[in-house]
Design a protein around this motif. Sequence first.
Motif, PDB file in Angstrom:
ATOM      1  N   THR A  34       0.852  -1.184   0.000  1.00 22.95           N
ATOM      2  CA  THR A  34       0.000   0.000   0.000  1.00 22.95           C
ATOM      3  C   THR A  34       0.888   1.234   0.000  1.00 22.95           C
ATOM      4  O   THR A  34       1.839   1.317   0.764  1.00 22.95           O
ATOM      5  CB  THR A  34      -0.903   0.014   1.247  1.00 22.95           C
ATOM      6  OG1 THR A  34      -1.686  -1.176   1.257  1.00 22.95           O
ATOM      7  CG2 THR A  34      -1.825   1.211   1.232  1.00 22.95           C
ATOM      8  N   THR A  36       0.566   5.278   0.488  1.00 20.62           N
ATOM      9  CA  THR A  36      -0.235   6.441   0.834  1.00 20.62           C
ATOM     10  C   THR A  36       0.524   7.668   0.359  1.00 20.62           C
ATOM     11  O   THR A  36       1.665   7.888   0.762  1.00 20.62           O
ATOM     12  CB  THR A  36      -0.480   6.516   2.351  1.00 20.62           C
ATOM     13  OG1 THR A  36      -1.148   5.318   2.768  1.00 20.62           O
ATOM     14  CG2 THR A  36      -1.326   7.721   2.719  1.00 20.62           C
ATOM     15  N   ARG A  69      -4.715   6.764  -0.759  1.00 20.37           N
ATOM     16  CA  ARG A  69      -4.072   5.457  -0.627  1.00 20.37           C
ATOM     17  C   ARG A  69      -4.165   4.724  -1.958  1.00 20.37           C
ATOM     18  O   ARG A  69      -5.253   4.584  -2.522  1.00 20.37           O
ATOM     19  CB  ARG A  69      -4.741   4.639   0.467  1.00 20.37           C
ATOM     20  CG  ARG A  69      -4.027   3.321   0.733  1.00 20.37           C
ATOM     21  CD  ARG A  69      -4.599   2.645   1.924  1.00 20.37           C
ATOM     22  NE  ARG A  69      -4.337   3.526   3.061  1.00 20.37           N
ATOM     23  CZ  ARG A  69      -4.710   3.270   4.281  1.00 20.37           C
ATOM     24  NH1 ARG A  69      -5.382   2.184   4.557  1.00 20.37           N
ATOM     25  NH2 ARG A  69      -4.436   4.101   5.253  1.00 20.37           N
ATOM     26  N   SER A 108       3.570  -1.151   3.950  1.00 21.92           N
ATOM     27  CA  SER A 108       2.780   0.065   3.894  1.00 21.92           C
ATOM     28  C   SER A 108       3.749   1.224   3.752  1.00 21.92           C
ATOM     29  O   SER A 108       4.562   1.457   4.636  1.00 21.92           O
ATOM     30  CB  SER A 108       1.947   0.204   5.176  1.00 21.92           C
ATOM     31  OG  SER A 108       1.213   1.393   5.156  1.00 21.92           O
TER      32      SER A 108
END
Length: 116
Positions: A34, A36, A69, A108
Amino acid sequence: MRLIRMVAGLTWMVVASCHARKPAAAAGPEAGATLTVENQGFTDMTIYAVSGTTGRVRLGQVTGNTTQRLSVPGYLVQSGGTLRFVADPIGGSRRPVSDELLVSPGDSLTLTIPPQ
């Protein structure tokens, strides 16, 4: 936390911070990562992931002064290889590129694009 410098041309410089955080649970073999993106600038940006094996892959678009995101597909991070991220301004000519980052499934990442 890793710091990245994104540079395009001689007159434009964007400083981005990017960090990877391992998930609490183990990621599956097809899991991606992911990203962001916090776009603090006015210009809308199209974000790409670039790897040596697959080339440039569009992840999405982030409007100016927003945070969004984006998903990094599993096939880009399956082997735990390195990626670069490109922020391509819509209607602009600069193309900031990040340093290479080691990205693994389930990571992330946060990319901050500060105002110009």
